[in-house]
Design a protein around this motif. Sequence first.
Motif, PDB file in Angstrom:
ATOM      1  N   VAL A   1       0.844  -1.203   0.000  1.00  0.00           N
ATOM      2  CA  VAL A   1       0.000   0.000   0.000  1.00  0.00           C
ATOM      3  C   VAL A   1       0.874   1.246   0.000  1.00  0.00           C
ATOM      4  N   VAL A   2       1.900   1.241   0.843  1.00  0.00           N
ATOM      5  CA  VAL A   2       2.829   2.385   0.908  1.00  0.00           C
ATOM      6  C   VAL A   2       3.517   2.586  -0.434  1.00  0.00           C
ATOM      7  N   SER A   3       3.989   1.509  -1.029  1.00  0.00           N
ATOM      8  CA  SER A   3       4.694   1.614  -2.321  1.00  0.00           C
ATOM      9  C   SER A   3       3.800   2.197  -3.405  1.00  0.00           C
ATOM     10  N   ALA A   4       2.539   1.785  -3.407  1.00  0.00           N
ATOM     11  CA  ALA A   4       1.599   2.300  -4.415  1.00  0.00           C
ATOM     12  C   ALA A   4       1.353   3.790  -4.234  1.00  0.00           C
ATOM     13  N   ILE A   5       1.223   4.237  -2.985  1.00  0.00           N
ATOM     14  CA  ILE A   5       1.027   5.665  -2.717  1.00  0.00           C
ATOM     15  C   ILE A   5       2.251   6.458  -3.155  1.00  0.00           C
ATOM     16  N   VAL A   6       3.422   5.968  -2.783  1.00  0.00           N
ATOM     17  CA  VAL A   6       4.667   6.667  -3.119  1.00  0.00           C
ATOM     18  C   VAL A   6       4.855   6.746  -4.631  1.00  0.00           C
ATOM     19  N   GLU A   7       4.568   5.665  -5.320  1.00  0.00           N
ATOM     20  CA  GLU A   7       4.716   5.654  -6.782  1.00  0.00           C
ATOM     21  C   GLU A   7       3.805   6.700  -7.427  1.00  0.00           C
ATOM     22  N   ARG A   8       2.559   6.751  -6.990  1.00  0.00           N
ATOM     23  CA  ARG A   8       1.613   7.728  -7.553  1.00  0.00           C
ATOM     24  C   ARG A   8       2.015   9.158  -7.206  1.00  0.00           C
ATOM     25  N   TYR A   9       2.416   9.368  -5.949  1.00  0.00           N
ATOM     26  CA  TYR A   9       2.726  10.735  -5.514  1.00  0.00           C
ATOM     27  C   TYR A   9       3.967  11.267  -6.226  1.00  0.00           C
ATOM     28  N   THR A  10       5.025  10.468  -6.272  1.00  0.00           N
ATOM     29  CA  THR A  10       6.270  10.956  -6.890  1.00  0.00           C
ATOM     30  C   THR A  10       6.137  11.093  -8.403  1.00  0.00           C
ATOM     31  N   ALA A  11       5.177  10.389  -8.997  1.00  0.00           N
ATOM     32  CA  ALA A  11       4.919  10.578 -10.428  1.00  0.00           C
ATOM     33  C   ALA A  11       4.188  11.893 -10.687  1.00  0.00           C
ATOM     34  N   ALA A  12       3.395  12.320  -9.703  1.00  0.00           N
ATOM     35  CA  ALA A  12       2.589  13.528  -9.881  1.00  0.00           C
ATOM     36  C   ALA A  12       3.282  14.786  -9.370  1.00  0.00           C
ATOM     37  N   TYR A  13       4.121  14.651  -8.350  1.00  0.00           N
ATOM     38  CA  TYR A  13       4.758  15.804  -7.704  1.00  0.00           C
ATOM     39  C   TYR A  13       6.239  15.528  -7.486  1.00  0.00           C
ATOM     40  N   ASP A  14       7.033  16.604  -7.457  1.00  0.00           N
ATOM     41  CA  ASP A  14       8.475  16.431  -7.288  1.00  0.00           C
ATOM     42  C   ASP A  14       8.994  17.071  -6.002  1.00  0.00           C
TER      43      ASP A  14
END
Length: 336
Positions: A77-90
Motif C-alpha cells: 500500500v505504501v509503495s503504491a502511494i509513493v509511486e503515484r505521488y512521486t509521479a505527480a509531484y516532485d
Amino acid sequence: MADFMSDIIARAAETPRRIGLSEVESPDVLRLAQRIVETEIGVPVLVGDAAASRAVAAEAGVSTEGFEYVDNADEAVVSAIVERYTAAYDDFSQKACTRRAKDNLLCAMLLLKLGDVDGVASGKECPTGDVVAAAMGIVGLAEGVASPSSLGIAEIPGFEGPQGEFLGLADCAITVQPGVEELAGIAIASADTAATLLGWEPRVALLSFSTMGSAQHESLETVRAAVERVHELRPDLKCDGELQLDAAIMPAVAEHKVKRPSEVAGRANILIFPNLHAGNIGVKLVQIFGHANAYGPVLQGFAKPVCDFSRSAPVDEMLGNVAMLVVRAAAQEAGE
C-alpha cells in the motif's frame, strides 16, 4: 447549539465527501467514523494499521461497516502511494515520500493532495501544531494566502448583529503576530470561509485600539496597511478598519466615531484581531462573560480543506467539525 450543528450536518448530507481520519486507534475517532456513516455526511477513510484499528473498534463496540481503510502498515500500500505521488509531484524524493507515507497523519495529507480524500480531520490525539505543520508541508497554502489561520463562530445570547446572535472571530488559534500580508490573508480567508460555510455576505472589520486614526502607534500601521492590501487583492469584499470593537459592531457608536461612509462600521459580522494575544483573550471573554457557544475553530488558508479537533472534544462536536469540513470541501469542488 443543536440547531446550528443540525443545519450544518443536514447540508453536509446533501453533498457527502470522503474524509481522511488518521487517528485510527482512538476509540472516539472510531465512534466519529461510525457517526459519519450513520448521518450519511461522507465516507470515513481510515489511514493507518487496519488490523489494530479493527481490534480497537471491536473492543469499543464500534461497527466498521461503511469504513474504508488505507493500511499503511502494508508495504504494498505504501509503495503504491509513493509511486503515484512521486509521479505527480516532485517535492519529495522517493525515500522521503516513503517515510511520510508510513506516518498516519502525513499519509492522510498525501492522499488529500492526490485527491483520494476530499478533506482530512485530525487532532484528537495530537497537537494542533502537528496538524498545521503536516498540512503546510504537504498540502500547502491556497493561492494568495500568506499563512494558515482559523475562524471561530460565536453564538452570543442577546447579541443583535447582521447575522443575529452570530459573529465570526479570527484568528484565535494559529498566527501569533501577523504582518501585513498575513493579516490581509486572514481577513480574506475568513470572509471566504463564512460565505461558503454560512452563506453570509461578509462584512470584515480589522480591529485595534484605534478607530480610523483616533490614536497613533507603529502597530496600527500594520492594521491599516492590511486593510489596503485586502482592497487590492479582493476589491469585491466589504472590509474596513482600523476599528475599535464597539465601532465595528454597534451602529450608534460607528455613527459617532466613523466620519466617512463605511459598509462595515457598526455592521461587521467578521472580526479580525490584530494578533493571537487579542484573539485568544477575546474569544474567551465572549465565552465566559457572554455565555457564547463557540464553534470551530475552522482551519483555513490551505489549498485543500483540513480540520483540527480539540483534544477534549466529545464525539458530537467532532462530528460537527467534520460536517463543516464536508460543506467546505463540496463548495471548493464546485468552485464557489
